[in-house]
Structures are given as structure tokens and as C-alpha cells.
Design a protein around this motif. Structure first.
Motif, PDB file in Angstrom:
ATOM      1  N   PHE A  71      40.532  41.271  27.324  1.00 14.40           N
ATOM      2  CA  PHE A  71      39.433  41.944  28.031  1.00 14.40           C
ATOM      3  C   PHE A  71      39.354  43.417  27.669  1.00 14.40           C
ATOM      4  N   THR A  72      38.136  43.905  27.565  1.00 13.06           N
ATOM      5  CA  THR A  72      37.921  45.293  27.173  1.00 13.06           C
ATOM      6  C   THR A  72      37.679  46.201  28.385  1.00 13.06           C
ATOM      7  N   THR A  73      37.396  45.611  29.536  1.00 14.29           N
ATOM      8  CA  THR A  73      37.220  46.397  30.754  1.00 14.29           C
ATOM      9  C   THR A  73      38.120  45.855  31.846  1.00 14.29           C
ATOM     10  N   VAL A  74      38.832  46.778  32.527  1.00 16.09           N
ATOM     11  CA  VAL A  74      39.722  46.374  33.623  1.00 16.09           C
ATOM     12  C   VAL A  74      39.464  47.258  34.830  1.00 16.09           C
ATOM     13  N   GLY A  75      39.380  46.654  35.994  1.00 14.11           N
ATOM     14  CA  GLY A  75      39.237  47.402  37.242  1.00 14.11           C
ATOM     15  C   GLY A  75      40.197  46.847  38.277  1.00 14.11           C
ATOM     16  N   LEU A  76      40.179  47.471  39.455  1.00 16.10           N
ATOM     17  CA  LEU A  76      41.043  47.002  40.548  1.00 16.10           C
ATOM     18  C   LEU A  76      40.216  46.794  41.803  1.00 16.10           C
ATOM     19  N   SER A  77      40.486  45.707  42.510  1.00 17.25           N
ATOM     20  CA  SER A  77      39.740  45.381  43.723  1.00 17.25           C
ATOM     21  C   SER A  77      40.643  45.476  44.951  1.00 17.25           C
ATOM     22  N   ILE A  78      40.099  46.108  45.993  1.00 16.66           N
ATOM     23  CA  ILE A  78      40.825  46.262  47.266  1.00 16.66           C
ATOM     24  C   ILE A  78      40.424  45.080  48.146  1.00 16.66           C
ATOM     25  N   THR A  79      41.362  44.217  48.451  1.00  8.84           N
ATOM     26  CA  THR A  79      41.036  42.974  49.167  1.00  8.84           C
ATOM     27  C   THR A  79      41.323  43.122  50.658  1.00  8.84           C
ATOM     28  N   LYS A  80      40.285  43.032  51.461  1.00 10.14           N
ATOM     29  CA  LYS A  80      40.408  43.079  52.924  1.00 10.14           C
ATOM     30  C   LYS A  80      39.335  42.169  53.479  1.00 10.14           C
ATOM     31  N   SER A  81      39.485  41.720  54.733  1.00  5.99           N
ATOM     32  CA  SER A  81      38.336  41.111  55.401  1.00  5.99           C
ATOM     33  C   SER A  81      37.734  42.193  56.283  1.00  5.99           C
ATOM     34  N   GLY A 101      48.106  43.576  48.344  1.00  7.59           N
ATOM     35  CA  GLY A 101      48.224  44.096  46.977  1.00  7.59           C
ATOM     36  C   GLY A 101      46.872  44.105  46.274  1.00  7.59           C
ATOM     37  N   LEU A 102      46.617  45.148  45.480  1.00  9.21           N
ATOM     38  CA  LEU A 102      45.354  45.178  44.734  1.00  9.21           C
ATOM     39  C   LEU A 102      45.339  44.026  43.729  1.00  9.21           C
ATOM     40  N   VAL A 103      44.147  43.571  43.391  1.00 14.32           N
ATOM     41  CA  VAL A 103      44.035  42.541  42.353  1.00 14.32           C
ATOM     42  C   VAL A 103      43.192  43.086  41.204  1.00 14.32           C
ATOM     43  N   GLY A 104      43.404  42.537  40.036  1.00 13.75           N
ATOM     44  CA  GLY A 104      42.683  43.003  38.851  1.00 13.75           C
ATOM     45  C   GLY A 104      41.288  42.412  38.762  1.00 13.75           C
ATOM     46  N   VAL A 105      40.410  43.163  38.072  1.00  9.96           N
ATOM     47  CA  VAL A 105      39.086  42.644  37.718  1.00  9.96           C
ATOM     48  C   VAL A 105      38.968  42.850  36.209  1.00  9.96           C
ATOM     49  N   GLY A 162      27.204  44.274  30.599  1.00 13.61           N
ATOM     50  CA  GLY A 162      27.369  44.692  31.990  1.00 13.61           C
ATOM     51  C   GLY A 162      28.824  44.936  32.380  1.00 13.61           C
ATOM     52  N   GLU A 163      29.750  44.744  31.457  1.00 12.49           N
ATOM     53  CA  GLU A 163      31.178  44.851  31.798  1.00 12.49           C
ATOM     54  C   GLU A 163      31.559  46.231  32.331  1.00 12.49           C
ATOM     55  N   ASP A 164      30.870  47.283  31.855  1.00  9.61           N
ATOM     56  CA  ASP A 164      31.230  48.647  32.270  1.00  9.61           C
ATOM     57  C   ASP A 164      31.162  48.850  33.774  1.00  9.61           C
ATOM     58  N   LEU A 165      30.317  48.070  34.432  1.00  9.90           N
ATOM     59  CA  LEU A 165      30.199  48.192  35.889  1.00  9.90           C
ATOM     60  C   LEU A 165      31.509  47.901  36.609  1.00  9.90           C
ATOM     61  N   PHE A 166      32.391  47.180  35.948  1.00 10.07           N
ATOM     62  CA  PHE A 166      33.590  46.703  36.633  1.00 10.07           C
ATOM     63  C   PHE A 166      34.815  47.593  36.426  1.00 10.07           C
ATOM     64  N   LYS A 167      34.606  48.776  35.825  1.00  8.15           N
ATOM     65  CA  LYS A 167      35.696  49.762  35.694  1.00  8.15           C
ATOM     66  C   LYS A 167      35.985  50.372  37.045  1.00  8.15           C
ATOM     67  N   GLY A 168      37.188  50.899  37.231  1.00  9.54           N
ATOM     68  CA  GLY A 168      37.476  51.697  38.426  1.00  9.54           C
ATOM     69  C   GLY A 168      38.147  50.904  39.532  1.00  9.54           C
TER      70      GLY A 168
END
Ligand SMILES: [Zn+2]
Length: 366
Positions: A57-67, A326-330, A336-342
């Protein structure tokens, strides 16, 4: 004066570039969810497999998982955030805290003429796939969730859970009030109950593959991979010239985490990576497909505490048998992949997909 003209021209060019980047939208989206697949799960797959698809993958981001009201999300609220762009309570399936329906990326996709599909190794009415086609305030209402397939008009459904569709008289668990199988057949679905027949299905028909009464067998106990199932789904969905959106879930990665069973875990990760590879290979040929891989939450606080340098063996430990924060990767590749950075909240994954599906939406939307 000339300087000024040049300045304006450069500015126009730059803004065109930015707009062009902003509106680069894919025709197809393949979203793969490794249930419970925290960052150390990805690390285990990468250390275990030199050819791990995560490295592609060329773009990697992190997602904060909560309800919406708990730090630790379950799969229902986790998948609802991704499917709708909004957080809800644990156990809720694409409804808000007042039980109002939350509009989903699949609903928008269908409105736009795209095909939609799900492929899972769980029961197809499970808490991760359900938010993509159903609206209900409990993930445990399996019969009701199954019934919602009738009006959700998915083009491809593959997984387990035949018991929720078959009535008692046919060996299922379903009470006799509504024959949903008949209703689904009248909607044009071909039903398949084993992999061999499913793989011979015509790409032009809508398919419902219920390959087990409960969930699918663990990867180590079946003759086909999640990649094989993904490939069948892609053959069907790719017949739509307007595009498609497919959700693939590596459901049992989470179960291995709950069981703190690292052998099961590594084999489910390997199975999931066959699906990721299938998606990436499709996207590479198609050139107009965005592939996104993420997770709904981490499970077990898994970490790698020892092993050989060449990772022939990994010592894997868990701090508990539940989900963690724990954060999870994206991981994203394609238009459109650039949207998923950060680093962003889990519901932003849904909003980013909404934005990619509908050019009238503004981004970002908070
Ligand atoms: Zn989950």
C-alpha cells in the motif's frame, strides 16, 4: 503586469491541480475489514510473510475506534461508523441512538447505479456485514437482519449463516412466518450452498452464497480461501459499467484474538491477505479501483514479545480476551487514496467514502 499575469496563471494551475486531486474518484471501491485486526496483527502478518500485501500500500492512516458512548467499540458500532459515517451505540446496526436509520454508503452507491456486495467468513447477518444492508437496534436479531436482505438489493452476498434463512422444515432455525428464501429467489437471486457450485455461477446473476449453516469453517479447515470468494464476487460485480462497492470481512481474525489462539490468528490473517492480494491484483489491472483495508477495533491487546530474527516463530501474547482501544491501520491504494492519510476517527472512513461516491458533497464534513 506580466509578473501579475504569471502569478495568476500559476495560481490557477495550482488550484486546478488541487481540485483535480480532490475530485479523483474511483469507479469501484473494495473495502476489506479485518475484524479485530490491530496494528500488531498487521505486524505479525508482515513478519510472517515476506510477500505480505500490507507492504504494497502506498497510503497509510490510523483510525481511532470508539462507539458513541464507549471507549471500547463492538463490531456493530465499529462497522456502523464505517458504513454510515456516524458513531452509534454498541450492538446497534446502522441506526442512531434514537433508532433512526442512518444512511449507508451502500444505499448511496445503489442510488448512483453502482452494484454492491459483501463477502464474509462469518454468518452473513453478523455484526460487521449487517450495518451495510440492515438497520436495527440489536445485532442479535438475526432473523430480522436476514429478512432485510429482501429490500437491500445487494448484488452479491457470500458467507455462512444458512440457518437464519432456512425454515425449520428445511433444517434451519427460522420460525415459519415469512419465507425469505422464496422472496429472495423472486428478487432474482441464485442460491448456492457450496464453493464448487458457487464458482460456476453466472457472472450476470445476483448471487447468494450461503456456504455453511453457521459461520464458514476456519481457514485451515476449508479448501477455498477468502481470496477465492473475493474473486467470485469481483467477477459478478465487475459486470456493472457504472462500478461497484464490495465489503470483504476477515471475520475470524477477531475470534482468534478472543480465543487468544495465535495459530488460528496467523492462519486467519494469511487467509485475509489472500483477499487483499486478490483486491490489489484486480485494482492493478482495472486502474480505476480504490482498495481500502482497515479494522473495526483491536482485539486482545495482542503483541509480539519474542521470536527468531527471521520470524520463523513468533511469540504472541494477549493482555485480555476483549476488544481494546488500540488504533487500527487504514491502508489505501488507488484513486482517492490520499484522503486516507493521517489520524482520524473511525466514522471519517465512512465520510471519506461518501465523498468519493458523491461529487456534490463537500470535504471535510464534521
Ligand atoms: Zn469486530
Amino acid at each position: 503586469m506580466i509578473r501579475l499575469i504569471w502569478f495568476v496563471l500559476v495560481l490557477c494551475f495550482l488550484s486546478f491541480e488541487i481540485n483535480a486531486q480532490e475530485i479523483r474518484r474511483p469507479k469501484n471501491i473494495i473495502l476489506l475489514i479485518g475484524d479485530g485486526m490491530g496494528l500488531n496483527y498487521v505486524a505479525a502478518n508482515i513478519l510472517n510473510d515476506q510477500n505480505s500485501p500490507f507492504k504494497k500500500f502506498t497510503t497509510v492512516g490510523l483510525s481511532i475506534t470508539k462507539s458513541i458512548d464507549e471507549l471500547i467499540t463492538d463490531s456493530a458500532a465499529g462497522a456502523t461508523a464505517i458504513a454510515t459515517g456516524y458513531r452509534t451505540k454498541n450492538r446497534y446496526i446502522s441506526v442512531d441512538t434514537s433508532y433512526n436509520k442512518l444512511y449507508t454508503i451502500f444505499e448511496l452507491a445503489r442510488k448512483k447505479g453502482l452494484s454492491t456486495g459483501i463477502v464474509v467468513t462469518d454468518d452473513v447477518t453478523g455484526a460487521t456485514p449487517a450495518p451495510f444492508f440492515a438497520h436495527i437496534n440489536s445485532r442479535y436479531e438475526r432473523f430480522d437482519i436476514a429478512k432485510q436482505f429482501i429490500n437491500s438489493n445487494l448484488d452479491v452476498v457470500i458467507g455462512g449463516g444458512a440457518k437464519n434463512f432456512l425454515q425449520f422444515s428445511s433444517g434451519g432455525n427460522r420460525p415459519g412466518e415469512v419465507n425469505i428464501m422464496r422472496a429472495l429467489v423472486s428478487k432474482g437471486y441464485g442460491f448456492y450452498y457450496d464453493f464448487i457450485n458457487l464458482s460456476k455461477s453466472l457472472s450476470s446473476e445476483k448471487i447468494f452464497g450461503l456456504l455453511a449453516k453457521e459461520s464458514l469453517p476456519a481457514a485451515s479447515k476449508r479448501e477455498y480461501t477468502l481470496g477465492n470468494l473475493t474473486s467470485i464476487a469481483l467477477n459478478h460485480l465487475n459486470t456493472n459499467e457504472d462500478g461497484f462497492i464490495l465489503m470483504v470481512e476477515g471475520s475470524q481474525i477477531d475470534w482468534a484474538g478472543h480465543d487468544t489462539n495465535y495459530v488460528y490468528l496467523l492462519s486467519e490473517l494469511e487467509d485475509f491477505s489472500t483477499a487483499v492480494n486478490t483486491a490489489l491484483e484486480f485494482a492493478q489491472k482495472d486502474k480505476n479501483t480504490l482498495v481500502i483495508v482497515t479494522a473495526d477495533h483491536e482485539t486482545g491487546g495482542m503483541t509480539i514479545t519474542d521470536g527468531t530474527y527471521t520470524a520463523d516463530s513468533l511469540k504472541i501474547e494477549f493482555v485480555n480476551t476483549h476488544h481494546t482501544a488500540g488504533l487500527v491501520g487504514v491502508f489505501a491504494a488507488g484513486p482517492g487514496e490520499d484522503l486516507f492519510k493521517g489520524i482520524y476517527d473511525n466514522y471519517m472512513i465512512g465520510r471519506k467514502i461518501f465523498f468519493l461516491l458523491d461529487d456534490s458533497l463537500e470535504y471535510p464534513f464534521n
